[in-house]
Design an enzyme around this catalytic site. Sequence first.
Site, mmCIF file in Angstrom:
data_model
loop_
_atom_site.group_PDB
_atom_site.id
_atom_site.type_symbol
_atom_site.label_atom_id
_atom_site.label_comp_id
_atom_site.label_asym_id
_atom_site.label_seq_id
_atom_site.Cartn_x
_atom_site.Cartn_y
_atom_site.Cartn_z
ATOM 1 N N LYS A 79 -42.180 -8.557 -0.356
ATOM 2 C CA LYS A 79 -41.899 -7.128 -0.534
ATOM 3 C C LYS A 79 -40.800 -6.953 -1.568
ATOM 4 O O LYS A 79 -39.708 -7.530 -1.451
ATOM 5 C CB LYS A 79 -41.409 -6.559 0.807
ATOM 6 C CG LYS A 79 -42.275 -5.457 1.334
ATOM 7 C CD LYS A 79 -41.738 -5.017 2.660
ATOM 8 C CE LYS A 79 -42.312 -3.695 3.020
ATOM 9 N NZ LYS A 79 -41.744 -3.202 4.277
HETATM 10 C C1 E4P Z 1 -43.022 -0.665 6.019
HETATM 11 O O1 E4P Z 1 -43.442 -1.414 5.157
HETATM 12 C C2 E4P Z 1 -41.871 0.221 5.804
HETATM 13 O O2 E4P Z 1 -40.720 -0.498 5.511
HETATM 14 C C3 E4P Z 1 -41.705 1.115 7.013
HETATM 15 O O3 E4P Z 1 -42.958 1.680 7.320
HETATM 16 C C4 E4P Z 1 -40.640 2.172 6.844
HETATM 17 O O4 E4P Z 1 -40.691 3.033 7.943
HETATM 18 P P1 E4P Z 1 -39.513 4.076 8.277
HETATM 19 O O5 E4P Z 1 -39.494 5.090 7.202
HETATM 20 O O6 E4P Z 1 -39.916 4.663 9.598
HETATM 21 O O7 E4P Z 1 -38.251 3.280 8.351
#
Ligand code: E4P
Length: 216
Positions: free
Chosen positions: A83
């Site tokens: 990521k």
């Molecule tokens: C996933 O890849 C993301 O980091 C996650 O869905 C972020 O979610 P949030 O906005 O609820 O923290």
Amino acid sequence: MKIFLDTANVEDIKKYASWGIIDGVTTNPSLIAKEGANLEKRTKEISEIVDGPISAEVISTEAEGMLKEAREYVKWASNIYVKIPMTSEGLKAVKVLSAEKIDTNVTLVFSLGQALLAAKAGATVVSPFVGRLDDVSQDGMALIEEIVQAYDNYDFETEVLVASVRSPRHVLESAIIGAGIATVPPKILDELITHDLTDKGLKKFMEDWETVKDKQ
Ligand code: E4P
């Protein structure tokens, strides 16, 4: 449509993987911190439970550092998606990783422009954060529609991974729009599986069965 689990909690991952509907897992530094876990150990643990892509996020903000971390992460297991944050440094790193055939998940995407650039750099998936857009009175799902349409116009291979999902509706709209993947927190999966009429119907079937089960 692929469903990823958006958590670093091993018990939850085991539980929902046993339902047979989990195609991958996404984590981020906040989810790892919530579990008080070690990134490498936890990522390895998760990748043993789920066959599909497991996203682990880099901590560096410079391309060189991101590349170093990415090359290390992919040694942890064969199903790691690295990521990378949606920044100019991130794009540089994605371009190199793509040439090295390392899968990337470009995260913190909040606009069509960002999604286009990430696809051009060779991202495997992009993660638009729909819930966080909704939080600031913008339309998260409208962005998903735009990205799916634009990628389709040019046959980009990059997949749209709907992230920051806050309600079952986000998942259903993703399916209607045709996004390839939604990453779903455990609580939302629970809400997706239940329906009052299913519970009521099953109860009635069981009650009726009781009245004939001993009949010869
Ligand atoms: C996933 O890849 C993301 O980091 C996650 O869905 C972020 O979610 P949030 O906005 O609820 O923290």
